[in-house]
Scaffold this motif. Structure first.
Motif, PDB file in Angstrom:
ATOM      1  N   GLY A  86      42.354  41.815  41.712  1.00 33.50           N
ATOM      2  CA  GLY A  86      43.771  41.681  42.036  1.00 33.50           C
ATOM      3  C   GLY A  86      44.676  42.381  41.033  1.00 33.50           C
ATOM      4  O   GLY A  86      45.701  41.837  40.659  1.00 33.50           O
ATOM      5  N   GLY A  87      44.299  43.540  40.565  1.00 35.70           N
ATOM      6  CA  GLY A  87      45.116  44.270  39.611  1.00 35.70           C
ATOM      7  C   GLY A  87      44.801  43.969  38.157  1.00 35.70           C
ATOM      8  O   GLY A  87      45.368  44.568  37.262  1.00 35.70           O
ATOM      9  N   ILE A  88      43.921  43.007  37.909  1.00 39.54           N
ATOM     10  CA  ILE A  88      43.497  42.660  36.557  1.00 39.54           C
ATOM     11  C   ILE A  88      42.096  43.210  36.365  1.00 39.54           C
ATOM     12  O   ILE A  88      41.210  42.965  37.190  1.00 39.54           O
ATOM     13  N   TYR A  89      41.894  43.956  35.296  1.00 43.70           N
ATOM     14  CA  TYR A  89      40.588  44.550  35.046  1.00 43.70           C
ATOM     15  C   TYR A  89      39.833  43.721  34.022  1.00 43.70           C
ATOM     16  O   TYR A  89      40.351  43.391  32.958  1.00 43.70           O
ATOM     17  N   VAL A  90      38.599  43.367  34.381  1.00 48.34           N
ATOM     18  CA  VAL A  90      37.754  42.524  33.544  1.00 48.34           C
ATOM     19  C   VAL A  90      36.405  43.216  33.386  1.00 48.34           C
ATOM     20  O   VAL A  90      35.792  43.624  34.380  1.00 48.34           O
ATOM     21  N   THR A  91      35.937  43.316  32.139  1.00 46.44           N
ATOM     22  CA  THR A  91      34.636  43.931  31.886  1.00 46.44           C
ATOM     23  C   THR A  91      33.536  42.882  32.077  1.00 46.44           C
ATOM     24  O   THR A  91      33.807  41.672  32.038  1.00 46.44           O
ATOM     25  N   PRO A  92      32.297  43.315  32.261  1.00 40.69           N
ATOM     26  CA  PRO A  92      31.191  42.356  32.374  1.00 40.69           C
ATOM     27  C   PRO A  92      31.087  41.444  31.150  1.00 40.69           C
ATOM     28  O   PRO A  92      30.827  40.247  31.289  1.00 40.69           O
ATOM     29  N   LEU A  93      31.319  41.983  29.965  1.00 39.67           N
ATOM     30  CA  LEU A  93      31.266  41.153  28.752  1.00 39.67           C
ATOM     31  C   LEU A  93      32.359  40.087  28.765  1.00 39.67           C
ATOM     32  O   LEU A  93      32.123  38.938  28.382  1.00 39.67           O
ATOM     33  N   GLN A  94      33.542  40.438  29.231  1.00 40.83           N
ATOM     34  CA  GLN A  94      34.618  39.460  29.324  1.00 40.83           C
ATOM     35  C   GLN A  94      34.298  38.382  30.359  1.00 40.83           C
ATOM     36  O   GLN A  94      34.630  37.212  30.167  1.00 40.83           O
ATOM     37  N   MET A  95      33.641  38.767  31.456  1.00 38.22           N
ATOM     38  CA  MET A  95      33.249  37.782  32.467  1.00 38.22           C
ATOM     39  C   MET A  95      32.205  36.827  31.891  1.00 38.22           C
ATOM     40  O   MET A  95      32.259  35.610  32.141  1.00 38.22           O
TER      41      MET A  95
END
Length: 172
Positions: A23-32
């Motif tokens: 939804g317009g927010i970018y999240v890296t796999p590490l952040q997830m």
């Protein structure tokens, strides 16, 4: 050498990972992974506080430490246990954060200031007030950078603190 230069050094030398758009927010796999571990730790502490005898004793001590001591709760042990548990959770958070954004000697000061603001915003009325304050601070930081320059994050956090103190001095 004319001066000491400080910079954040990443612990991992892995390649930069592409993020996922939510939804317009970018999240890296590490952040997830970090968010998942944080949520799991929060749920585990919540269940422990609400369902175990030690958790009940801790809540009793938080409510009225004199009465808890009168009924036989070892206050000294509980204080050491909570300090150890908090240190363990802080260590996990520090490792996850340092893997994502790196680490620097002066990095702790900003974290301490933000944690203090989160505790004040949350208030001291309930067991999870600090978590609520932390959530508010995180949302202010994350959504604040959408509208203004990221260098102003701390100003946003302290502005939120001032608003909470003016509107509701006991915290949220």
């Amino acid at each position: 050498v004319t001066g000491v230069q400080t910079c954040a050094l990443p612990i991992s030398k892995a390649a930069v990972q592409a993020g996922y758009s939510l939804g317009g927010i970018y999240v890296t796999p590490l952040q997830m992974i970090a968010m998942s571990i944080s949520l799991a730790a929060f749920v585990a502490v919540y269940v422990w506080l609400t369902r175990s005898r030690l958790g009940q004793a801790l809540r009793g001590m938080a409510e009225d430490d004199r009465m808890a001591e009168i009924v036989g709760i070892d206050i000294g042990f509980l204080q050491m246990f909570v300090f150890a548990l908090g240190s363990l959770l802080l260590g996990v958070a520090a490792v996850l954060t340092s893997l994502d954004v790196g680490i620097a000697p002066q990095a702790g000061l900003n974290v301490v200031l933000i944690a203090a603001v989160a505790a004040i915003i949350g208030g001291a009325k309930s067991t999870f007030a600090g978590a609520a304050g932390g959530l508010v601070v995180g949302l202010v930081q994350s959504f604040g950078v959408i509208w203004i320059d990221p260098r102003w994050q701390n100003m946003l956090i302290f502005s939120a603190l001032i608003v909470v103190i003016l509107v509701r001095p006991s915290g949220l």
